[in-house]
Design a protein around this motif. Structure first.
Motif, PDB file in Angstrom:
ATOM      1  N   PHE A   1       2.482 -43.135  -4.270  1.00  0.00           N
ATOM      2  CA  PHE A   1       1.610 -42.272  -5.062  1.00  0.00           C
ATOM      3  C   PHE A   1       1.061 -41.146  -4.210  1.00  0.00           C
ATOM      4  CE2 PHE A   1       0.814 -46.452  -7.269  1.00  0.00           C
ATOM      5  CZ  PHE A   1       1.410 -46.104  -8.469  1.00  0.00           C
ATOM      6  N   GLN A   2       1.014 -39.952  -4.804  1.00  0.00           N
ATOM      7  CA  GLN A   2       0.334 -38.848  -4.125  1.00  0.00           C
ATOM      8  C   GLN A   2      -1.040 -38.677  -4.765  1.00  0.00           C
ATOM      9  OE1 GLN A   2       2.045 -34.760  -4.097  1.00  0.00           O
ATOM     10  NE2 GLN A   2       1.563 -34.955  -1.923  1.00  0.00           N
ATOM     11  N   LEU A   3      -2.068 -38.741  -3.926  1.00  0.00           N
ATOM     12  CA  LEU A   3      -3.439 -38.609  -4.411  1.00  0.00           C
ATOM     13  C   LEU A   3      -3.724 -37.140  -4.682  1.00  0.00           C
ATOM     14  CD1 LEU A   3      -5.038 -40.931  -1.684  1.00  0.00           C
ATOM     15  CD2 LEU A   3      -4.195 -41.581  -3.953  1.00  0.00           C
ATOM     16  N   ASN A   4      -4.877 -36.870  -5.285  1.00  0.00           N
ATOM     17  CA  ASN A   4      -5.159 -35.487  -5.666  1.00  0.00           C
ATOM     18  C   ASN A   4      -5.362 -34.541  -4.472  1.00  0.00           C
ATOM     19  OD1 ASN A   4      -4.729 -36.052  -8.342  1.00  0.00           O
ATOM     20  ND2 ASN A   4      -6.855 -36.685  -8.687  1.00  0.00           N
ATOM     21  N   ASP A   5      -5.626 -35.085  -3.280  1.00  0.00           N
ATOM     22  CA  ASP A   5      -5.696 -34.216  -2.080  1.00  0.00           C
ATOM     23  C   ASP A   5      -4.391 -34.261  -1.284  1.00  0.00           C
ATOM     24  OD1 ASP A   5      -5.777 -36.740  -0.998  1.00  0.00           O
ATOM     25  OD2 ASP A   5      -7.553 -36.408   0.225  1.00  0.00           O
ATOM     26  N   ARG A   6      -3.337 -34.721  -1.899  1.00  0.00           N
ATOM     27  CA  ARG A   6      -1.983 -34.777  -1.352  1.00  0.00           C
ATOM     28  C   ARG A   6      -1.713 -35.909  -0.362  1.00  0.00           C
ATOM     29  NH1 ARG A   6       0.553 -30.646  -3.344  1.00  0.00           N
ATOM     30  NH2 ARG A   6       2.386 -30.805  -2.032  1.00  0.00           N
ATOM     31  N   ARG A   7      -2.723 -36.699  -0.033  1.00  0.00           N
ATOM     32  CA  ARG A   7      -2.467 -37.891   0.780  1.00  0.00           C
ATOM     33  C   ARG A   7      -1.575 -38.833  -0.010  1.00  0.00           C
ATOM     34  NH1 ARG A   7      -2.869 -36.183   5.082  1.00  0.00           N
ATOM     35  NH2 ARG A   7      -4.822 -35.319   5.762  1.00  0.00           N
ATOM     36  N   VAL A   8      -0.864 -39.710   0.686  1.00  0.00           N
ATOM     37  CA  VAL A   8      -0.032 -40.660  -0.054  1.00  0.00           C
ATOM     38  C   VAL A   8      -0.399 -42.104   0.266  1.00  0.00           C
ATOM     39  CG1 VAL A   8       1.958 -39.167  -0.441  1.00  0.00           C
ATOM     40  CG2 VAL A   8       1.786 -40.454   1.672  1.00  0.00           C
ATOM     41  N   ILE A   9      -0.228 -42.948  -0.711  1.00  0.00           N
ATOM     42  CA  ILE A   9      -0.437 -44.385  -0.523  1.00  0.00           C
ATOM     43  C   ILE A   9       0.713 -45.129  -1.186  1.00  0.00           C
ATOM     44  CG2 ILE A   9      -2.965 -44.341  -0.410  1.00  0.00           C
ATOM     45  CD1 ILE A   9      -2.880 -45.274  -3.431  1.00  0.00           C
ATOM     46  N   GLU A  10       0.821 -46.404  -0.849  1.00  0.00           N
ATOM     47  CA  GLU A  10       1.870 -47.211  -1.469  1.00  0.00           C
ATOM     48  C   GLU A  10       1.294 -48.479  -2.101  1.00  0.00           C
ATOM     49  OE1 GLU A  10       5.933 -46.201   0.829  1.00  0.00           O
ATOM     50  OE2 GLU A  10       4.403 -47.076   2.096  1.00  0.00           O
ATOM     51  N   THR A  11       1.933 -48.905  -3.160  1.00  0.00           N
ATOM     52  CA  THR A  11       1.533 -50.085  -3.925  1.00  0.00           C
ATOM     53  C   THR A  11       2.800 -50.883  -4.178  1.00  0.00           C
ATOM     54  OG1 THR A  11      -0.131 -48.709  -5.018  1.00  0.00           O
ATOM     55  CG2 THR A  11       0.382 -50.811  -6.073  1.00  0.00           C
TER      56      THR A  11
ATOM     57  N   THR B   1     -11.152 -36.758 -16.416  1.00  0.00           N
ATOM     58  CA  THR B   1     -10.532 -37.994 -16.903  1.00  0.00           C
ATOM     59  C   THR B   1      -9.037 -38.046 -16.555  1.00  0.00           C
ATOM     60  OG1 THR B   1     -10.291 -36.917 -19.059  1.00  0.00           O
ATOM     61  CG2 THR B   1     -12.170 -38.369 -18.789  1.00  0.00           C
ATOM     62  N   ALA B   2      -8.663 -37.265 -15.541  1.00  0.00           N
ATOM     63  CA  ALA B   2      -7.257 -37.254 -15.132  1.00  0.00           C
ATOM     64  C   ALA B   2      -6.969 -38.462 -14.241  1.00  0.00           C
ATOM     65  CB  ALA B   2      -6.958 -35.971 -14.376  1.00  0.00           C
ATOM     66  N   SER B   3      -5.696 -38.708 -14.048  1.00  0.00           N
ATOM     67  CA  SER B   3      -5.250 -39.797 -13.192  1.00  0.00           C
ATOM     68  C   SER B   3      -5.595 -39.487 -11.732  1.00  0.00           C
ATOM     69  CB  SER B   3      -3.747 -39.911 -13.383  1.00  0.00           C
ATOM     70  OG  SER B   3      -3.246 -40.874 -12.540  1.00  0.00           O
ATOM     71  N   ALA B   4      -5.772 -40.535 -10.927  1.00  0.00           N
ATOM     72  CA  ALA B   4      -6.122 -40.358  -9.507  1.00  0.00           C
ATOM     73  C   ALA B   4      -4.913 -39.959  -8.669  1.00  0.00           C
ATOM     74  CB  ALA B   4      -6.707 -41.654  -8.964  1.00  0.00           C
TER      75      ALA B   4
END
Ligand code: SAH
Length: 363
Positions: A79-89, A57-60
């Motif tokens: 944002f850094q995803l749990n596999d260290r990839r990054v995305i932007e919003t 139930t952790a954050s993505a």
């Protein structure tokens, strides 16, 4: 897996020792009220503690950087995803609405020459939870910075091609619409023109909006700017859009990034007009935003205006969009998640196999 990747049945399993109403209660609180597990004060403390500390139930993602323009009218989250990839919003506030521009993939495989995400390459699809949680973040952030004002609009115009990730994007659309409660007419999916994806989108049902990134109205020019045009040329694309319009009775819009001397001439405007008329399409013009890997400049203001006049003169509905966020690299086509750039070597080799994977998917 993350909080918003759990479906209601997963919650029921997870909470099997709890009273049966718990799953619905939590579901409603985290979607409709956009609350985090540690904010669910209506739950017993012990349960809240378990939810706040368990991996399922952790954050993505974690917020790595938040960039704002001076009046907090535009904010970009990295944002850094749990596999260290990054995305932007990107969150944008206007006098009458607040819109969030969300990502559907980490990177993008479409390779549009003028787009920073395309220049970076493709890593992977985002999961349902990673897509939905960007909206939750935007609701929360709007609540913090704007008080009573609610997030009103969603556009899939961040990183990635949403119609190359239909499975997760469609489920996310349903959740945003039904569970979070944002009206379908306030949600826009923007596509580079993936024909099979548009067909699936046509049959979805709810009245979501469709935007198509056209940028050129003849095949030679379009293929040079938007390479996927070689696979789904303009004729096929227009036929598919005609079908969309007939079946859904919705108006589509064409996105057109105006590039100095490339697609901003009188001839370009005439070609575009002939594509718009049969579809009654609306056109959004936006001067190209600068990116590192592309030499063209955005068209000057007078070119944009005379292009818009030609379209309007032919009865086409046309808007000129502002370049919101250019000063914080948050404008259209500028999202690249530069934090990941330390690992260029690794990223390129990984890219090749990921791209093969996605091109198989598009066949
Ligand atoms: N892949 C989807 C959505 C992401 S891009 C699509 O192509 O529609 C969102 C919009 O920004 C698209 O219309 C895209 O063509 C446009 N865009 C990309 N790079 C740009 C740039 N440098 N300047 C202005 N618009 C750009």
């Amino acid at each position: 897996m993350s909080l918003y990747d759990l479906e209601i049945a997963d919650w029921q399993k997870l909470l099997s020792g709890q009273p049966p109403f718990r799953s619905r209660q939590i579901w409603k609180a985290i979607h409709e009220h956009a609350l985090r597990p540690d904010q669910l004060t209506s739950l017993p403390k012990s349960l809240r503690a378990i939810l706040a500390s368990s991996a399922e139930t952790a954050s993505a993602f974690t917020l790595v950087r938040l960039t704002s323009d001076d009046r907090q009218l535009t904010e970009k989250a990295l944002f850094q995803l749990n596999d260290r990839r990054v995305i932007e919003t990107v969150l944008m506030h206007y006098h009458d609405r607040s819109t969030v521009c969300i990502s559907s993939q980490a990177g993008c495989a479409m390779n549009c020459s003028f787009c920073a995400t395309g220049q970076q390459g493709f890593f992977r699809h985002l999961t349902v939870g990673e897509i939905v949680e960007q909206v939750i973040w935007a609701i929360d952030r709007t609540r913090i910075t704007r008080g009573e004002k609610r997030l009103s609009n969603i556009v899939f115009m961040g990183m990635g091609e949403p119609l190359a990730n239909t499975r997760n994007v469609f489920r996310a659309l349903e959740r945003i619409n039904t569970d979070i409660g944002i009206g379908a007419r306030h949600i826009t999916v923007s596509t580079v023109g993936i024909v099979p994806g548009i067909k699936l989108f046509t049959d979805l049902g709810p009245q979501f909006n469709l935007a198509v990134s056209l940028h050129a109205a003849n095949n030679d020019k379009r293929t040079s700017l938007v390479p996927i045009n070689a696979k789904y040329p303009i004729e096929t694309l227009m036929e598919t859009l005609q079908e969309y319009v007939q079946k859904t009775r919705r108006r589509i819009s064409f996105e057109w990034a105006m590039m100095d001397g490339v697609n901003d001439t009188e001839q370009d405007a005439k070609e575009l007009t002939s594509l718009c008329v049969p579809l009654e399409a609306h056109v959004n013009l936006i001067p190209l935003n600068p990116t590192l890997g592309w030499p063209s400049k955005g068209s000057g203001w007078s070119r944009v205006e005379s292009f818009a006049d030609t379209l309007a003169g032919a009865g086409i509905a046309v808007s000129i969009r502002d370049n919101r966020g250019t000063n914080i690299d948050a404008a259209c086509g500028q999202l690249a998640g530069l934090v990941a750039d330390k690992n260029l070597g690794e990223r390129y080799s990984e890219n090749i196999s990921a791209k093969m994977e996605i091109s198989a998917l598009l066949d």
